[in-house]
Design an enzyme around this catalytic site. Structure first.
Site, short mmCIF file in Angstrom:
data_model
loop_
_atom_site.label_atom_id
_atom_site.label_comp_id
_atom_site.label_asym_id
_atom_site.label_seq_id
_atom_site.Cartn_x
_atom_site.Cartn_y
_atom_site.Cartn_z
N CYS A 22 0.83 -0.86 -0.16
CA CYS A 22 -0.34 -0.53 -0.25
C CYS A 22 0.68 1.55 0.12
CB CYS A 22 -1.10 -0.02 1.89
SG CYS A 22 -2.15 -2.04 1.91
N LYS A 28 10.48 -14.49 -20.94
CA LYS A 28 11.10 -13.39 -20.61
C LYS A 28 12.21 -12.40 -22.02
CE LYS A 28 8.97 -12.22 -18.07
NZ LYS A 28 8.32 -13.18 -17.91
N GLU A 38 10.37 -20.00 -18.27
CA GLU A 38 10.38 -18.71 -18.46
C GLU A 38 11.71 -18.04 -18.49
OE1 GLU A 38 7.89 -17.02 -17.82
OE2 GLU A 38 8.14 -15.63 -16.14
N HIS A 69 15.59 -35.05 -30.40
CA HIS A 69 14.57 -35.52 -30.99
C HIS A 69 13.85 -34.64 -32.05
CE1 HIS A 69 13.73 -39.50 -28.55
NE2 HIS A 69 14.31 -38.69 -27.27
N TRP A 74 -3.57 -1.85 -1.11
CA TRP A 74 -3.63 -3.04 -2.19
C TRP A 74 -3.81 -4.24 -0.70
CZ3 TRP A 74 -2.84 -4.19 -6.93
CH2 TRP A 74 -2.63 -5.63 -7.75
N ARG A 112 1.54 2.07 -5.99
CA ARG A 112 1.82 0.89 -5.10
C ARG A 112 0.50 0.12 -4.79
NH1 ARG A 112 6.06 1.05 -1.98
NH2 ARG A 112 5.41 0.08 -0.54
N ASN A 138 0.63 -0.01 6.46
CA ASN A 138 1.15 -1.23 4.79
C ASN A 138 1.89 -1.88 5.61
OD1 ASN A 138 2.11 -2.67 2.87
ND2 ASN A 138 3.52 -0.51 2.48
N GLY A 139 1.55 -3.42 5.44
CA GLY A 139 2.09 -4.63 5.65
C GLY A 139 1.39 -5.41 6.10
N GLU A 178 9.86 -12.00 -25.18
CA GLU A 178 8.87 -10.59 -24.94
C GLU A 178 9.56 -9.51 -25.01
OE1 GLU A 178 5.58 -10.69 -22.06
OE2 GLU A 178 7.38 -11.59 -20.81
N LYS A 205 -1.02 -6.23 -20.23
CA LYS A 205 0.21 -6.27 -19.24
C LYS A 205 -1.53 -7.35 -19.05
CE LYS A 205 1.67 -7.25 -15.29
NZ LYS A 205 2.98 -8.04 -14.75
C1 AGP Z 1 4.31 -13.24 -18.74
O1 AGP Z 1 5.69 -11.74 -18.74
C2 AGP Z 1 3.22 -12.22 -19.63
N1 AGP Z 1 3.36 -10.70 -19.02
C3 AGP Z 1 2.23 -13.10 -20.17
O2 AGP Z 1 2.65 -14.37 -20.26
C4 AGP Z 1 1.34 -13.42 -18.77
O3 AGP Z 1 2.52 -13.88 -17.71
C5 AGP Z 1 0.34 -14.16 -19.32
O4 AGP Z 1 -1.21 -13.11 -20.24
C6 AGP Z 1 -0.57 -14.43 -17.90
O5 AGP Z 1 -1.19 -13.10 -16.99
P1 AGP Z 1 -1.92 -13.92 -15.96
O6 AGP Z 1 -0.95 -13.44 -15.19
O7 AGP Z 1 -2.10 -11.92 -14.83
O8 AGP Z 1 -2.90 -14.24 -15.94
#
Ligand code: AGP
Length: 613
Positions: free
Chosen positions: A2, A490, A486, A509, A77, A27, A103-104, A493, A608
């Site tokens: 928060c 990263k 993962e 394979h 938050w 925040r 906050n905490g 993207e 996002k």
């Molecule tokens: C990951 O870096 C991306 N931003 C994207 O793959 C994200 O993880 C995916 O859209 C899932 O989002 P969520 O965890 O909010 O469901």
């Protein structure tokens, strides 16, 4: 996480608070509130309107009293209690004179509230924070001044806090305190400020000070005095701040992604806090499925997208290893169209940072339609996914702004592994001493992540050395495989370069045909149980001209004979390793993208949260 702000001695108290809250919205923003204190007592306004909470609060303040020189503000938050106005800070004591913002997480809030209610206190919210107002009220009623009342109250509290309190019966004073959650103090002629972060008071204060853990600060118009929890005087650490506002909102970092990568130890600490109570039983506040319902689970299906899908893949290994429950992981957008089998005893877990990814929401709806119980793992309290699920496990990574998910990933892995331990406890598939050892090991991961973070420059040097490469493979075995996936996500993207994650054992394979000079192969090589196999995979790609980057533990003495570049990490329990091994891969992707001058917080074509199918 928060945002909190306080001011003493100002002539524009309310305006200062509202402007500061706007600057703290990054925040968290699910609700907001202010409290002003002066001769007329304490006046409070609160609002809960999601991203517009501070705007709604301004409307609530249109009839605020004037002339008040002391005030507190908070933007929330939620971690405990729904994001509704009734749970918005500031919280008041029974008499309405004392206001607190926090906050905490107060770990022992439940037992404290029971004791306070047994002595007649009336609670009006469903939060952990409100106990602080009533604890301070009791200490004040016992004749302690506000500073001593805060100090003695905090001696009974376990958990994390950045706290501020005012009392209309002790005008022109704010008392603040800190443990884990950030807190800064600012001074200007005749006015003293406090805030979670510098941005809130950046253009108001002329000098800034950091409050350290277990320090208490009494603020008045002419300045402040600080003590420790035992009451001994302490000196606050001066801060040299030459940031502009945007830099300040990023905590002094160049971008939100760097800030969030560096927040991972705190995200882990917050996610794991307050999860184990009396007799070592692991508990989840929002787990409304009964122990019997969990004990009767015969099959688990995790559905998720993107980074959350990779965290779910790690969870599969932990659930099957520790709880011996058959577990599968599905891409959300695939699950709902494959006419999935759901039987009695099937538990579906939807994993989502935002809790708003429509693919994952639709997948869990499909599961519920077919009779499955659904658990949501969400970083946003009261998200759509959380609201529709039968039970929720909240990660507490704090607001994640950067499109590339980082701290949410480690928090999801930690929360899911904790859930796997709870299942093992219920099913008796692990002796309690092993559960205890693993629980304590999880608590130590944050510190190991911090060590990996400290090696940022080593990783950046490798990224710089490989600048110009165009083809990347990320390989791993066992839990190193989802880590590799993962790392590849990263990388692609952020850099827009071809990068794919693959099971190391799968290379021969087919994909091995792609390996040639100029291709970079990143290998997660930290798991001793598959280390020999990984070394032979490295030799396979080296023989075909690839450049090899290996993520390896500090004690690995063989890796340097085969890898061209080594990204060192602390050794840990293999099941915990994705939370640590992902750190150099996040930094590798970030550094490469920065070298290409990309906007790392807002990569092209991406959002996002994906709320469209
Ligand atoms: C990951 O870096 C991306 N931003 C994207 O793959 C994200 O993880 C995916 O859209 C899932 O989002 P969520 O965890 O909010 O469901």
């Amino acid at each position: 996480m928060c945002g909190i702000i306080g001011v003493v001695g100002a002539s524009d108290t309310l305006a200062t608070l509202l402007e500061g809250l706007e600057r703290l919205e990054y925040r968290g923003y699910d609700s907001a509130g202010v409290a002003l204190s002066g001769a007329g007592g304490t006046w409070r306004a609160r609002a809960a309107a999601g991203t517009e909470s501070v705007l709604a609060l301004k409307l609530e303040c249109e009839d605020a009293p004037t002339g008040f020189r002391t005030g507190l503000g908070h933007t929330r938050w939620a971690t405990h209690g729904a994001p509704e106005a009734i749970n918005a800070h500031p919280h008041l004591d029974c008499a309405g004179n004392i206001a607190i913002i926090h906050n905490g997480i107060i770990e022992n809030h439940g037992e404290l509230q029971e004791e306070l209610e047994s002595r007649g206190h009336v609670f009006t919210s469903v939060t952990d924070s409100e106990v602080l107002a009533h604890l301070i009220e009791e200490a004040r009623a016992a004749g302690q001044d506000l500073t001593e009342a805060v100090r003695t109250s905090l001696l009974t509290v376990r958990g994390a806090f950045a706290l501020a309190a005012l009392d209309a019966t002790e005008p022109d004073v704010i008392v603040a305190a800190r443990r884990v959650s950030p807190l800064v103090v600012g001074t200007a002629p005749g006015v003293t400020y406090l805030a979670s972060d510098v941005p809130a008071i950046l253009d108001k204060a002329s000098a800034f000070y950091a409050v350290n853990d277990d320090e208490i600060v009494r603020l008045g118009p002419e300045g402040f005095r600080a003590i420790d929890l035992e009451g001994a005087p302490v000196r606050l650490r001066p801060l040299s701040i030459d940031w502009d506002l945007e830099t300040a909102q990023k905590g002094g970092y160049d971008d939100f992604m760097t800030k969030e990568i560096n927040e991972q130890p705190d995200a882990l600490r917050a996610t794991l806090l307050d999860r184990r109570h009396r007799d070592n039983v692991i508990t989840f506040d929002e787990m409304s499925l009964s122990d019997d319902e969990l004990r009767d689970v015969t099959r688990i299906v995790l559905v998720a997208a993107g980074t959350s899908y990779h965290a779910a893949l790690v969870a599969k290994y932990a659930i099957e290893r520790w709880a011996r429950v058959s577990c599968e992981v599905d891409i959300s957008s695939e699950y709902r169209y494959r006419d999935p089998v759901v039987e009695i005893g099937t538990l579906v877990i939807g994993v989502s940072q935002s809790g708003e990814t429509i693919d994952t929401i639709q997948a869990t709806r499909e599961a519920q339609r077919r009779g499955a119980h659904v658990v949501a793992v969400s970083n946003v309290v009261d998200s759509s996914l959380a609201r529709e699920a039968n039970a929720v496990i909240y990660t507490r990574a704090g607001l994640e702004v950067s499109v590339a998910s980082t701290k949410a990933f480690v928090a999801q892995v930690a929360a899911l592994e904790l859930f796997a331990l709870r299942l093992a406890q219920l099913r008796g598939t692990l002796p309690e001493r092993d559960v205890e050892a693993l629980y304590l090991g999880l608590q130590a991961v944050g510190a190991q992540v911090a060590v990996a973070l400290s090696r940022r420059d080593d990783v950046t040097a490798v990224a710089d050395a490989l600048a110009g490469a165009r083809d990347f493979f990320f390989l791993g075995r066992h839990v190193g495989f989802p880590t590799a996936l993962e790392g590849a996500l990263k990388f692609k993207e952020l850099t827009y370069l071809h990068a794919e994650g693959y099971p190391a054992g799968e290379l021969k394979h087919g994909p091995l045909a792609l390996i040639e000079p100029g291709v970079v192969v990143v290998v997660v090589a930290t798991d001793p149980s598959v280390h020999e196999k990984i070394l032979s995979n490295i030799s396979e790609v080296k023989a075909r001209g690839a450049s090899v980057v290996a993520v390896a533990t500090d004690d690995d003495e063989t890796i340097s004979s085969v890898a061209d570049f080594i990204l060192r990490v602390p050794a840990t329990e293999p099941m915990f390793s994705p939370m640590i091994d992902i750190v150099p891969l996040q930094i590798f992707a970030y550094a490469t993208a920065r070298g290409l001058h990309h906007n790392v917080d807002r990569p092209r074509n991406l959002a996002k949260t994906v709320t469209v199918e």
